[in-house]
Structures are given as structure tokens and as C-alpha cells.
Design a protein around this motif. Structure first.
Motif, PDB file in Angstrom:
ATOM      1  N   GLU A   2       9.345 -11.340  -5.002  1.00 47.18           N
ATOM      2  CA  GLU A   2      10.072 -11.303  -3.725  1.00 47.18           C
ATOM      3  C   GLU A   2      10.118  -9.903  -3.146  1.00 47.18           C
ATOM      4  N   THR A   3      10.331  -8.921  -3.986  1.00 52.34           N
ATOM      5  CA  THR A   3      10.386  -7.535  -3.524  1.00 52.34           C
ATOM      6  C   THR A   3       9.556  -6.645  -4.433  1.00 52.34           C
ATOM      7  N   VAL A   4       9.021  -5.591  -3.861  1.00 55.16           N
ATOM      8  CA  VAL A   4       8.272  -4.599  -4.624  1.00 55.16           C
ATOM      9  C   VAL A   4       9.043  -3.292  -4.567  1.00 55.16           C
TER      10      VAL A   4
ATOM     11  N   LEU B 152       1.029  -2.045 -12.706  1.00 52.62           N
ATOM     12  CA  LEU B 152       1.315  -2.106 -14.137  1.00 52.62           C
ATOM     13  C   LEU B 152       2.100  -3.364 -14.470  1.00 52.62           C
ATOM     14  N   GLN B 153       2.969  -3.791 -13.553  1.00 54.46           N
ATOM     15  CA  GLN B 153       3.776  -4.981 -13.787  1.00 54.46           C
ATOM     16  C   GLN B 153       2.951  -6.267 -13.722  1.00 54.46           C
ATOM     17  N   LEU B 154       2.005  -6.304 -12.782  1.00 59.42           N
ATOM     18  CA  LEU B 154       1.300  -7.555 -12.508  1.00 59.42           C
ATOM     19  C   LEU B 154      -0.131  -7.601 -13.035  1.00 59.42           C
ATOM     20  N   GLY B 155      -0.700  -6.458 -13.424  1.00 65.76           N
ATOM     21  CA  GLY B 155      -2.090  -6.424 -13.838  1.00 65.76           C
ATOM     22  C   GLY B 155      -2.413  -7.391 -14.966  1.00 65.76           C
ATOM     23  N   LYS B 156      -1.663  -7.299 -16.050  1.00 60.88           N
ATOM     24  CA  LYS B 156      -1.930  -8.169 -17.194  1.00 60.88           C
ATOM     25  C   LYS B 156      -1.693  -9.635 -16.851  1.00 60.88           C
ATOM     26  N   LYS B 157      -0.661  -9.898 -16.016  1.00 57.63           N
ATOM     27  CA  LYS B 157      -0.399 -11.281 -15.608  1.00 57.63           C
ATOM     28  C   LYS B 157      -1.571 -11.842 -14.813  1.00 57.63           C
ATOM     29  N   ALA B 158      -2.267 -10.956 -14.109  1.00 65.19           N
ATOM     30  CA  ALA B 158      -3.428 -11.388 -13.326  1.00 65.19           C
ATOM     31  C   ALA B 158      -4.707 -11.381 -14.160  1.00 65.19           C
ATOM     32  N   GLY B 159      -4.595 -10.996 -15.447  1.00 65.80           N
ATOM     33  CA  GLY B 159      -5.765 -10.955 -16.306  1.00 65.80           C
ATOM     34  C   GLY B 159      -6.696  -9.812 -15.971  1.00 65.80           C
ATOM     35  N   MET B 160      -6.137  -8.701 -15.467  1.00 63.89           N
ATOM     36  CA  MET B 160      -6.938  -7.565 -15.043  1.00 63.89           C
ATOM     37  C   MET B 160      -6.380  -6.280 -15.638  1.00 63.89           C
ATOM     38  N   ALA B 161      -7.263  -5.275 -15.723  1.00 64.13           N
ATOM     39  CA  ALA B 161      -6.771  -3.941 -16.077  1.00 64.13           C
ATOM     40  C   ALA B 161      -5.900  -3.432 -14.933  1.00 64.13           C
TER      41      ALA B 161
ATOM     42  N   ARG C 150      -5.476  -0.614 -13.550  1.00 68.19           N
ATOM     43  CA  ARG C 150      -6.145   0.259 -12.584  1.00 68.19           C
ATOM     44  C   ARG C 150      -7.047  -0.541 -11.641  1.00 68.19           C
ATOM     45  N   ASP C 151      -7.688  -1.592 -12.149  1.00 68.27           N
ATOM     46  CA  ASP C 151      -8.501  -2.432 -11.279  1.00 68.27           C
ATOM     47  C   ASP C 151      -7.626  -3.170 -10.273  1.00 68.27           C
ATOM     48  N   PHE C 152      -6.483  -3.640 -10.745  1.00 69.23           N
ATOM     49  CA  PHE C 152      -5.517  -4.298  -9.865  1.00 69.23           C
ATOM     50  C   PHE C 152      -5.049  -3.309  -8.797  1.00 69.23           C
ATOM     51  N   ALA C 153      -4.748  -2.084  -9.250  1.00 66.70           N
ATOM     52  CA  ALA C 153      -4.264  -1.056  -8.325  1.00 66.70           C
ATOM     53  C   ALA C 153      -5.320  -0.721  -7.269  1.00 66.70           C
ATOM     54  N   GLN C 154      -6.601  -0.738  -7.653  1.00 70.31           N
ATOM     55  CA  GLN C 154      -7.663  -0.405  -6.704  1.00 70.31           C
ATOM     56  C   GLN C 154      -7.745  -1.436  -5.581  1.00 70.31           C
ATOM     57  N   ILE C 155      -7.617  -2.704  -5.925  1.00 69.86           N
ATOM     58  CA  ILE C 155      -7.624  -3.760  -4.910  1.00 69.86           C
ATOM     59  C   ILE C 155      -6.464  -3.571  -3.944  1.00 69.86           C
ATOM     60  N   LEU C 156      -5.301  -3.299  -4.503  1.00 67.23           N
ATOM     61  CA  LEU C 156      -4.107  -3.125  -3.668  1.00 67.23           C
ATOM     62  C   LEU C 156      -4.215  -1.854  -2.829  1.00 67.23           C
TER      63      LEU C 156
ATOM     64  N   ASP D 270      -3.248   6.990  -3.580  1.00 65.97           N
ATOM     65  CA  ASP D 270      -3.960   7.490  -4.758  1.00 65.97           C
ATOM     66  C   ASP D 270      -3.516   6.703  -5.984  1.00 65.97           C
ATOM     67  N   ILE D 271      -4.465   6.522  -6.898  1.00 65.42           N
ATOM     68  CA  ILE D 271      -4.169   5.840  -8.159  1.00 65.42           C
ATOM     69  C   ILE D 271      -4.041   6.902  -9.239  1.00 65.42           C
ATOM     70  N   ALA D 272      -2.941   6.841  -9.973  1.00 58.22           N
ATOM     71  CA  ALA D 272      -2.682   7.850 -11.006  1.00 58.22           C
ATOM     72  C   ALA D 272      -2.452   7.171 -12.347  1.00 58.22           C
ATOM     73  N   GLY D 273      -2.864   7.859 -13.404  1.00 56.95           N
ATOM     74  CA  GLY D 273      -2.611   7.368 -14.752  1.00 56.95           C
ATOM     75  C   GLY D 273      -3.155   5.970 -14.970  1.00 56.95           C
ATOM     76  N   PRO D 274      -2.400   5.126 -15.653  1.00 58.88           N
ATOM     77  CA  PRO D 274      -2.882   3.780 -15.981  1.00 58.88           C
ATOM     78  C   PRO D 274      -2.859   2.803 -14.811  1.00 58.88           C
ATOM     79  N   GLY D 275      -2.324   3.227 -13.657  1.00 58.83           N
ATOM     80  CA  GLY D 275      -2.305   2.319 -12.522  1.00 58.83           C
ATOM     81  C   GLY D 275      -1.167   2.526 -11.547  1.00 58.83           C
ATOM     82  N   PHE D 276      -0.538   3.690 -11.577  1.00 65.38           N
ATOM     83  CA  PHE D 276       0.504   3.999 -10.596  1.00 65.38           C
ATOM     84  C   PHE D 276      -0.132   4.197  -9.221  1.00 65.38           C
ATOM     85  N   LEU D 277       0.553   3.760  -8.195  1.00 59.10           N
ATOM     86  CA  LEU D 277       0.096   3.969  -6.824  1.00 59.10           C
ATOM     87  C   LEU D 277       0.989   5.018  -6.171  1.00 59.10           C
ATOM     88  N   ASN D 278       0.408   6.132  -5.757  1.00 60.69           N
ATOM     89  CA  ASN D 278       1.129   7.176  -5.035  1.00 60.69           C
ATOM     90  C   ASN D 278       0.751   7.075  -3.565  1.00 60.69           C
TER      91      ASN D 278
END
Length: 547
Positions: A29-31, A50-59, A61-67, A81-89
Motif C-alpha cells: 500500500e505504501t513505500v 530489498l524488501q520485494l526482490g526475493k518475493k519476486a524471485g529476483m536479485a 539489485r536486478d529488481f532495483a534496476q527495473i524500478l 542511483d543503486i547502492a549496495g545490495p539494492g538501495f535506491l538513492n
């Protein structure tokens, strides 16, 4: 762009990615977006990948790149920018960040309000001191915190009724009346009675309106004195609360529970629920079924109801009046009440983890405080207000979590220096109001606004802090922690003072012409004024325009 708008934009990007088949995950509902610890990392950050990547069956960082790809095309977003394991700045464009100033000013007193608790119907009971004496230091903390919690709950969309439970039943009221009677007739304080000069004042006030009472025999005078002195003392309590900026929607009399048969009705209703048992002539409530340390007597063997029976009737009264959520604010010596009150809720068929909440406040001490001359054995709230000031007292009490003891230093709270938190925040408001007056005198108006002109690093910092206000209010309401508001206001004051020192709202000297940047900065100045005023209002503290 506000943090809420950015959060909504991220949610929209997630929804679009799901619809396009790029990811397969349930969109929350909220991010949540937060300020990065280092400003070099952008304006806002989120760990949603990081919260949704594994639930989506993805790494992640790959999830973060799409977003990130989708988010980069959102109007107002400058860079992702993508930082570390998948943070979005996320860095906002200057115009998008600066637009917040206009949003805040145009919202005015409504800025900070949110719908996080919309639909919640809450009864907030606090203070509830016995009407047998003046309010004292033991009631001070809950008067300040209870009122502030009520305010932040309302600001977050909840429907709140603030309530004061008047303990005007039982033998204490007879002892109170006898204390007044003895003082009127020059007799010693009765055993277990109430000392203090205020008893004489009550007696004088009662006799001034009812001189005939002095000539009545004790048995006849006591009931009349009980009613008259009670009304006078309750009026004194209400007056002190008003001086402290605290008002209640309801003053609920315990006596009315007995007079209308609510106590007997409560026992009958709890018996129907199957939690009543009889033992040795007394009526008991089986509260141990719900976490209490022992079962509780409702009706004594002699037929007299206990205080606990009145507590049960009072809880059911709140339930019958439509309050789904009931919050009790109790003093440090009431820890034993938590489980028994929750047990009442459970015995009444409610969810003891949802329908009732009991908050316990720790004690406060005030350096150098003296016992009241009127009350004799307590430190009166009225004296603290006169000594420290309502604003300083309320702000200081709201500045700490309820479960932490506080030792207040009155001399520190009366200093007009930056190490006095209440002065620091109020001065920021007064300074911003003075800056607006000075701008008006120099001919600077808010006719011009170009958000892209707010490029100074201190402007970026101030805008970011101001944008957090609605989420701070929502968090304060959710966790019943008004100290979050106080600590946040100190951040706003710090950011404002830094910006004020680094930039100018008015032209430098007579040779410099008024430019759009001056009017735009006036918008930012007034946005800070708005947030400081709204935050102080939530704490019940004034926002002076001159100091």
C-alpha cells in the motif's frame, strides 16, 4: 515533491512494472522513503527492492534496476542511483524539491495533517485526579502528554474524545467534606483527612455562597459540604488545566455510574459473558483467564461494590458510547492496573490487544521545587506554571518518552539561549516571522516564485526537513510519542537558522534590486514558519512572533 508524493510515484512505478510483466510481486500500500544519512547519496532513499526482490524471485539489485529505470522518467526526479545490495538513492530536480515551499504555505495550518488513522474512534482518558485537592506535579506529565497525544491523533485523522474521569464516589469524598467542616469550625484535621490551606479556602468559598451551612449540625452539613466543596475544587482543577492549555471534551462522573445502576448492570453483563463466579458471598471476576495475577472482587460479601466494579462499569460505558479504542494514561504507581484493565476488556468480549491501551508515565522531578503553601504537602501544578511557564513546562514534558524519568531544571528552561530547547524552537519561529515583516517593509512579496532558484545547500536541507513533517506527525500518532514532534522541531529550527545565516530574503543594500530569488526565498521562509507553528500547536505550545 513531498515524500508522500515520491512514495506514491514509486508505488505507481511498481504497479506499472507488474502490469508490464517485468516483475511479479504484490505491490504494498505504501513505500517508505527516508532521508539518507549522507546528503551525497541524494535527497531520499528506499529499500523497497530489498524488501520485494526475493518475493519476486529476483536479485534485489536486478529488481532495483527495473524500478530505477521507470522512476528516472518521473517528472521531478533528477537522478536514481543503486547502492549496495539494492538501495535506491533518489535526487530530486531543484524545481521539484523547491515546489514544496509553496505547497506548505498554501496548506497553512493543515500542513502536517494526514489520514494515517482515519476511521479510528478513540477515547483518551488522562489526568483524572481526585476532586479532593489541587492538581500537583504528579498530574503534570499526563496533562501535557495526554493533550499532545490527543492532538497528534486528531491530526492523523482519528476521531478523539478526551475524557477526565472524576473519582467523586466513595468514602474519600466524605473524608474530604469532613476536612472542610472541621476547618470551618476550627477543629483539627480529621484522621486520614486533607490538610493544607486550600481546605480553608474551599470552606471560605462555600460559606460565602451558602452561609447557612455553618450553623448546621455535622450530620446534616456533611452532605451539603461534600457537594459544594467538590464543585469548588473541580472548578479549581478546570481553571488550572485551562492555564496549562489543556481542555477536555468530557468530564465523566463516577457517581453517575452508581446512580443509574451501571455498576450492577456491568456485573450482570459480565456474568452473561461467563467470567463471573461467586465465592464466600462475594462476586468475583475471573481476570486470571486473561493475564491478571489474581481474580478480582466486584461485589463484596456485604453487598458493596469495589472500585474495580466501577472500573468495569466505566469501561463498558466507553464501549457503549462507541469507542472502539480506549487509551488510559496512568501514573508510575499504576503498573498493577495494566493487566486488570486489559482483563476487563477481554471479559467484556473485546480484544485486549486492540481495544484497550494502557500507557504508564514515569515520575518527573523539578530541581528546587518547593511544597505548595496552599496544599502543604505537594508541589502544585499552578505553582510550576507560575514559576517555569506553561510553554516551557509543556514542551519539556513532551520532549521525552513517557516511560523515561525526567528531572527538569527550571533555571535552564528560563534561559534565552540556544541550549534551552523550547527557546531554540520558539526563537526560530519568531525569527522567521520577523524576517517576513522585514521583507514586507523592503517591498519583497510572494508574487514571484521560481522553485528552481532554491539551489543553496542549506535550502535543499531545509526543504528536505520540512517535507518530513506529515510522516513525523503520523508516526507520533501511531506510537503515541509526541516527543517525536519536539525533537523534529529542533531539527527544523537548526536547518532554518543555518539557512537564515547563509542566504538573504531581502536585497543587499539599496543598490541591489529585488529579484525573483528574494520572493521565492520568502515562500521558503514562510513555509518554515508554518511548520514550526503547526508543530508547536500539536504540543500545546505557543508560537510567538516576537521574542
Amino acid at each position: 515533491m513531498t515524500p508522500e508524493e515520491l512514495s506514491a510515484a514509486i508505488s505507481a512505478c511498481l504497479t506499472e512494472a507488474v502490469a508490464a510483466g517485468e516483475i511479479s510481486v504484490e505491490v504494498p500500500e505504501t513505500v517508505r522513503v527516508d532521508r539518507p544519512k549522507s546528503r551525497e547519496h541524494g535527497d531520499w532513499a528506499t529499500n523497497i527492492a530489498l524488501q520485494l526482490g526475493k518475493k519476486a524471485g529476483m536479485a534485489p539489485r536486478d529488481f532495483a534496476q527495473i524500478l530505477a529505470t521507470r522512476l528516472a522518467s518521473v517528472p521531478g526526479v533528477g537522478a536514481v542511483d543503486i547502492a549496495g545490495p539494492g538501495f535506491l538513492n533518489i535526487t530530486l530536480e531543484a524545481g521539484a524539491a523547491g515546489e514544496l515551499a509553496r505547497t506548505i504555505v498554501e496548506a497553512g495550518s493543515a500542513y502536517g495533517s494526514n489520514e494515517a488513522l482515519a476511521g479510528h474512534v478513540v477515547n483518551m482518558e488522562f489526568v483524572s485526579a481526585n476532586p479532593t485537592g489541587p492538581l500537583h506535579i504528579g498530574h503534570t506529565r499526563w496533562a501535557a502528554l495526554g493533550d499532545a497525544i490527543s492532538r497528534v491523533l486528531r491530526a492523523s485523522g482519528a476521531s478523539v474524545t478526551s475524557e477526565y474521569y472524576i473519582n467523586d464516589a466513595g468514602n474519600q469524598m466524605n473524608v474530604f467534606a469532613r476536612s472542610v467542616y472541621n476547618r470551618i469550625h476550627g477543629l483539627p484535621v480529621p484522621e486520614g483527612g486533607y490538610p493544607g490551606e486550600y481546605i480553608k479556602e474551599l470552606g471560605d468559598a462555600v460559606l460565602a455562597e451558602n452561609p447557612e451551612l455553618k450553623d448546621l449540625e455535622e450530620a446534616e452539613a456533611i452532605p451539603a459540604l461534600r457537594d459544594a466543596a467538590y464543585k469548588a475544587q473541580l472548578a479549581d482543577i478546570k481553571s488550572t488545566l485551562a492555564d496549562f492549555g489543556v481542555s477536555f471534551d468530557v468530564f465523566f462522573s463516577e457517581t453517575t455510574l452508581h446512580e443509574r445502576g451501571a455498576v450492577a448492570d456491568a456485573v450482570a453483563r459480565l456474568r452473561e459473558q461467563g467470567h463471573i463466579f461467586d465465592l464466600e458471598g462475594a462476586v468475583w471476576l475471573r481476570t486470571t483467564d486473561f493475564g491478571d495475577d489474581k481474580d478480582r472482587v466486584l461485589i463484596r460479601a456485604n453487598g458493596e461494590p469495589t472500585y474495580f466494579a466501577a472500573d468495569a462499569a466505566y469501561y463498558l460505558s466507553k464501549k457503549d458510547r462507541g469507542f472502539e479504542e480506549k487509551i488510559y494514561l496512568l501514573g508510575a504507581d499504576h503498573h498493577g492496573y495494566v493487566n486488570r484493565l486489559k482483563a476487563i476488556a477481554a471479559c467484556a468480549g473485546d480484544d485486549k490487544d486492540k481495544n484497550i491501551e494502557v500507557l504508564i508515565g514515569q515520575l518527573i522531578s523539578v530541581n528546587g521545587a518547593k511544597l505548595s503553601k496552599r496544599a502543604g504537602n505537594i508541589i502544585e501544578l499552578r505553582d510550576l506554571i507560575n514559576w517555569i511557564g506553561a510553554d516551557a513546562l509543556r514542551y519539556s514534558l513532551a520532549r521525552f518518552p513517557a516511560d523515561s524519568p525526567i528531572a527538569l531544571d527550571p533555571e535552564q528552561l528560563k534561559k534565552n539561549t540556544n541550549d534551552n530547547p523550547v527557546f531554540y524552537v520558539q526563537y526560530a519561529h519568531a525569527r522567521s516571522a520577523a524576517a517576513a515583516r522585514n521583507a514586507a517593509a523592503k517591498g519583497v512579496t510572494r508574487n514571484d516564485f521560481d522553485a528552481a532558484l532554491l539551489t543553496d545547500p542549506t535550502e535543499n536541507e531545509l526543504l528536505a526537513v520540512l517535507g518530513q513533517f506529515p510522516s513525523v506527525v503520523a508516526g507520533s500518532a501511531e506510537f503515541r510519542e509526541p516527543h517525536r514532534i519536539a525533537r523534529y522541531l529542533e531539527q527544523v529550527a537548526g536547518a532554518y537558522h543555518s539557512w537564515y545565516a547563509a542566504t538573504r530574503i531581502t536585497p543587499m543594500g539599496e543598490d541591489e534590486a529585488i529579484a525573483p530569488v528574494h520572493g521565492t526565498r520568502l515562500w521558503l521562509n514562510d513555509a518554515a514558519t508554518t511548520v514550526l507553528a503547526n508543530g508547536l500547536e500539536l504540543l500545546g505550545v505557543s508560537a510567538p512572533e516576537r521574542m
